[in-house]
Motif scaffolding. Structure first.
Motif, PDB file in Angstrom:
ATOM      1  N   VAL B  82       0.807  -1.234   0.000  1.00  0.00           N
ATOM      2  CA  VAL B  82       0.000   0.000   0.000  1.00  0.00           C
ATOM      3  C   VAL B  82       0.837   1.280   0.000  1.00  0.00           C
ATOM      4  O   VAL B  82       0.334   2.344  -0.388  1.00  0.00           O
ATOM      5  CB  VAL B  82      -1.016   0.063   1.181  1.00  0.00           C
ATOM      6  N   ALA B  83       2.117   1.187   0.412  1.00  0.00           N
ATOM      7  CA  ALA B  83       2.920   2.401   0.642  1.00  0.00           C
ATOM      8  C   ALA B  83       2.891   3.364  -0.545  1.00  0.00           C
ATOM      9  O   ALA B  83       2.617   4.554  -0.375  1.00  0.00           O
ATOM     10  CB  ALA B  83       4.362   2.022   0.991  1.00  0.00           C
ATOM     11  N   GLU B  84       3.121   2.847  -1.744  1.00  0.00           N
ATOM     12  CA  GLU B  84       3.276   3.752  -2.884  1.00  0.00           C
ATOM     13  C   GLU B  84       1.987   4.495  -3.241  1.00  0.00           C
ATOM     14  O   GLU B  84       2.029   5.560  -3.860  1.00  0.00           O
ATOM     15  CB  GLU B  84       3.811   2.999  -4.107  1.00  0.00           C
ATOM     16  N   TYR B  85       0.822   3.925  -2.842  1.00  0.00           N
ATOM     17  CA  TYR B  85      -0.448   4.577  -3.181  1.00  0.00           C
ATOM     18  C   TYR B  85      -0.854   5.652  -2.173  1.00  0.00           C
ATOM     19  O   TYR B  85      -1.726   6.464  -2.444  1.00  0.00           O
ATOM     20  CB  TYR B  85      -1.574   3.541  -3.275  1.00  0.00           C
ATOM     21  N   LEU B  86      -0.216   5.593  -0.980  1.00  0.00           N
ATOM     22  CA  LEU B  86      -0.674   6.477   0.097  1.00  0.00           C
ATOM     23  C   LEU B  86      -0.580   7.970  -0.219  1.00  0.00           C
ATOM     24  O   LEU B  86      -1.528   8.708   0.063  1.00  0.00           O
ATOM     25  CB  LEU B  86       0.069   6.155   1.401  1.00  0.00           C
ATOM     26  N   PRO B  87       0.550   8.470  -0.780  1.00  0.00           N
ATOM     27  CA  PRO B  87       0.624   9.927  -0.992  1.00  0.00           C
ATOM     28  C   PRO B  87      -0.546  10.456  -1.817  1.00  0.00           C
ATOM     29  O   PRO B  87      -1.211  11.420  -1.432  1.00  0.00           O
ATOM     30  CB  PRO B  87       1.948  10.112  -1.740  1.00  0.00           C
ATOM     31  N   GLU B  88      -0.831   9.798  -2.940  1.00  0.00           N
ATOM     32  CA  GLU B  88      -1.893  10.279  -3.815  1.00  0.00           C
ATOM     33  C   GLU B  88      -3.267  10.147  -3.142  1.00  0.00           C
ATOM     34  O   GLU B  88      -4.096  11.052  -3.197  1.00  0.00           O
ATOM     35  CB  GLU B  88      -1.860   9.481  -5.128  1.00  0.00           C
ATOM     36  N   MET B  89      -3.484   8.993  -2.478  1.00  0.00           N
ATOM     37  CA  MET B  89      -4.777   8.778  -1.821  1.00  0.00           C
ATOM     38  C   MET B  89      -4.972   9.772  -0.679  1.00  0.00           C
ATOM     39  O   MET B  89      -6.076  10.250  -0.439  1.00  0.00           O
ATOM     40  CB  MET B  89      -4.882   7.343  -1.297  1.00  0.00           C
ATOM     41  N   LEU B  90      -3.882  10.084   0.023  1.00  0.00           N
ATOM     42  CA  LEU B  90      -3.978  11.035   1.132  1.00  0.00           C
ATOM     43  C   LEU B  90      -4.296  12.436   0.610  1.00  0.00           C
ATOM     44  O   LEU B  90      -5.215  13.100   1.098  1.00  0.00           O
ATOM     45  CB  LEU B  90      -2.661  11.050   1.920  1.00  0.00           C
ATOM     46  N   ARG B  91      -3.553  12.875  -0.412  1.00  0.00           N
ATOM     47  CA  ARG B  91      -3.791  14.218  -0.969  1.00  0.00           C
ATOM     48  C   ARG B  91      -5.227  14.343  -1.478  1.00  0.00           C
ATOM     49  O   ARG B  91      -5.944  15.278  -1.139  1.00  0.00           O
ATOM     50  CB  ARG B  91      -2.820  14.493  -2.130  1.00  0.00           C
ATOM     51  N   THR B  92      -5.620  13.388  -2.309  1.00  0.00           N
ATOM     52  CA  THR B  92      -6.976  13.421  -2.858  1.00  0.00           C
ATOM     53  C   THR B  92      -8.020  13.354  -1.748  1.00  0.00           C
ATOM     54  O   THR B  92      -9.011  14.087  -1.768  1.00  0.00           O
ATOM     55  CB  THR B  92      -7.189  12.218  -3.803  1.00  0.00           C
ATOM     56  N   GLY B  93      -7.771  12.477  -0.772  1.00  0.00           N
ATOM     57  CA  GLY B  93      -8.730  12.292   0.325  1.00  0.00           C
ATOM     58  C   GLY B  93      -8.928  13.564   1.126  1.00  0.00           C
ATOM     59  O   GLY B  93     -10.057  13.949   1.441  1.00  0.00           O
ATOM     60  N   ILE B  94      -7.817  14.238   1.444  1.00  0.00           N
ATOM     61  CA  ILE B  94      -7.923  15.478   2.229  1.00  0.00           C
ATOM     62  C   ILE B  94      -8.616  16.566   1.403  1.00  0.00           C
ATOM     63  O   ILE B  94      -9.457  17.309   1.907  1.00  0.00           O
ATOM     64  CB  ILE B  94      -6.518  15.974   2.680  1.00  0.00           C
ATOM     65  N   GLN B  95      -8.263  16.661   0.125  1.00  0.00           N
ATOM     66  CA  GLN B  95      -8.889  17.695  -0.709  1.00  0.00           C
ATOM     67  C   GLN B  95     -10.397  17.469  -0.806  1.00  0.00           C
ATOM     68  O   GLN B  95     -11.183  18.410  -0.678  1.00  0.00           O
ATOM     69  CB  GLN B  95      -8.261  17.700  -2.109  1.00  0.00           C
ATOM     70  N   GLN B  96     -10.790  16.208  -1.011  1.00  0.00           N
ATOM     71  CA  GLN B  96     -12.221  15.910  -1.100  1.00  0.00           C
ATOM     72  C   GLN B  96     -12.938  16.211   0.213  1.00  0.00           C
ATOM     73  O   GLN B  96     -14.004  16.820   0.225  1.00  0.00           O
ATOM     74  CB  GLN B  96     -12.428  14.437  -1.466  1.00  0.00           C
ATOM     75  N   ALA B  97     -12.323  15.790   1.325  1.00  0.00           N
ATOM     76  CA  ALA B  97     -12.948  16.015   2.630  1.00  0.00           C
ATOM     77  C   ALA B  97     -13.078  17.517   2.892  1.00  0.00           C
ATOM     78  O   ALA B  97     -14.106  17.994   3.388  1.00  0.00           O
ATOM     79  CB  ALA B  97     -12.138  15.330   3.726  1.00  0.00           C
ATOM     80  N   ASN B  98     -12.024  18.286   2.534  1.00  0.00           N
ATOM     81  CA  ASN B  98     -12.080  19.739   2.745  1.00  0.00           C
ATOM     82  C   ASN B  98     -13.143  20.394   1.876  1.00  0.00           C
ATOM     83  O   ASN B  98     -13.896  21.262   2.333  1.00  0.00           O
ATOM     84  CB  ASN B  98     -10.709  20.367   2.455  1.00  0.00           C
ATOM     85  N   THR B  99     -13.212  19.980   0.621  1.00  0.00           N
ATOM     86  CA  THR B  99     -14.220  20.544  -0.278  1.00  0.00           C
ATOM     87  C   THR B  99     -15.621  20.287   0.274  1.00  0.00           C
ATOM     88  O   THR B  99     -16.470  21.184   0.297  1.00  0.00           O
ATOM     89  CB  THR B  99     -14.100  19.902  -1.679  1.00  0.00           C
ATOM     90  N   GLN B 100     -15.806  19.072   0.743  1.00  0.00           N
ATOM     91  CA  GLN B 100     -17.117  18.703   1.280  1.00  0.00           C
ATOM     92  C   GLN B 100     -17.474  19.536   2.514  1.00  0.00           C
ATOM     93  O   GLN B 100     -18.579  20.063   2.629  1.00  0.00           O
ATOM     94  CB  GLN B 100     -17.094  17.223   1.640  1.00  0.00           C
ATOM     95  N   GLN B 101     -16.498  19.710   3.415  1.00  0.00           N
ATOM     96  CA  GLN B 101     -16.751  20.527   4.614  1.00  0.00           C
ATOM     97  C   GLN B 101     -17.052  21.971   4.218  1.00  0.00           C
ATOM     98  O   GLN B 101     -17.958  22.600   4.765  1.00  0.00           O
ATOM     99  CB  GLN B 101     -15.527  20.504   5.552  1.00  0.00           C
ATOM    100  N   ARG B 102     -16.279  22.502   3.262  1.00  0.00           N
ATOM    101  CA  ARG B 102     -16.480  23.910   2.877  1.00  0.00           C
ATOM    102  C   ARG B 102     -17.843  24.094   2.212  1.00  0.00           C
ATOM    103  O   ARG B 102     -18.523  25.106   2.444  1.00  0.00           O
ATOM    104  CB  ARG B 102     -15.350  24.359   1.940  1.00  0.00           C
ATOM    105  N   CYS B 103     -18.235  23.144   1.371  1.00  0.00           N
ATOM    106  CA  CYS B 103     -19.554  23.238   0.724  1.00  0.00           C
ATOM    107  C   CYS B 103     -20.669  23.225   1.750  1.00  0.00           C
ATOM    108  O   CYS B 103     -21.623  24.002   1.647  1.00  0.00           O
ATOM    109  CB  CYS B 103     -19.755  22.069  -0.239  1.00  0.00           C
ATOM    110  N   GLN B 104     -20.550  22.328   2.711  1.00  0.00           N
ATOM    111  CA  GLN B 104     -21.573  22.252   3.763  1.00  0.00           C
ATOM    112  C   GLN B 104     -21.699  23.593   4.473  1.00  0.00           C
ATOM    113  O   GLN B 104     -22.796  24.045   4.779  1.00  0.00           O
ATOM    114  CB  GLN B 104     -21.196  21.182   4.788  1.00  0.00           C
ATOM    115  N   GLN B 105     -20.564  24.243   4.742  1.00  0.00           N
ATOM    116  CA  GLN B 105     -20.604  25.521   5.454  1.00  0.00           C
ATOM    117  C   GLN B 105     -21.182  26.614   4.569  1.00  0.00           C
ATOM    118  O   GLN B 105     -21.950  27.456   5.028  1.00  0.00           O
ATOM    119  CB  GLN B 105     -19.206  25.906   5.951  1.00  0.00           C
TER     120      GLN B 105
END
Lengths: 144, 144
Positions: B82-105
């Protein structure tokens, strides 16, 4: 073993952990500029479980919207900065931890061997009823 | 913000989490081949806190050495996969989570505006009493 699911779950755990680190960072910054607000964030984070970061943030938005927005920004920044180092640090970290655990067991096994040999000196098997440790020695050999 | 320390702490958390996933994997495998042992591992993991993976493993070594060795092997395998996939999944995951939180607000902020506008009508705002659906549609539009 569902590696895809493990990778997804690991990412979720990582996001929650970096949200915790972002909260800690913001709390530290506030302790310089606005100590009462830092304290409020501290108290809030003791009440609300940050292990589920998105639920934590949703409640924080209702209590201090500006702080919640700031934590979003900080966690994204931290993720950008640390993401590329994680694969190498994870691989090295797991290898080191495993080597350390294996060395400890080897030491323990060699420390207990002399007694076993002293009690039942036999040429092939250390004891008529092989102990767990003997069997583990063999299976460990295969594993590596 | 001490990013180096955060990266180290994050790696430690990751190692503990993958040890947990390795334990889960081994427990699943054993439930097919050796159900009583799977149950013992389950009970053991309820007693010992796997959040501190190295201490957990040290105790497991005293209870079932072969199982502990097996978890070392499995967690190293998972980390490699899993190691090599983590950077991309983490970046995308945080961006998506942030977008979702900002939209809700954004949605929440635009939903509360109409009342405020109704009470204090001001010239800059587009309409005196915009409906909820209009504003929600707009913020949806921005998000996508």
């Amino acid at each position: 073993m569902d590696l895809k699911q493990i990778a997804k779950d690991t990412t979720k755990t990582l996001i929650s952990y970096l949200t915790y680190q972002a909260m800690r960072t913001v709390m530290d910054q506030l302790s310089e500029t606005d100590p009462p607000r830092s304290l409020r964030l501290h108290e809030f984070s003791r009440r609300e479980r940050i292990e589920n970061s998105e639920a934590y943030l949703e409640v924080l938005f209702t209590e201090d919207r500006a702080l919640a927005f700031r934590i979003l920004t900080v966690r994204e920044h931290i993720a950008e900065e640390v993401a590329e180092y994680l694969p190498e640090m994870l691989r090295t970290g797991i290898q080191q931890a495993n080597t350390q655990q294996r060395c400890q067991q080897l030491e323990r096994m060699t420390q207990t061997d002399p007694d076993a040999t002293g009690a039942h000196p036999e040429p092939e098997l250390p004891s008529p009823e092989p102990t767990d440790s003997t069997l583990t020695n063999q299976s460990d050999g295969f594993a590596e």
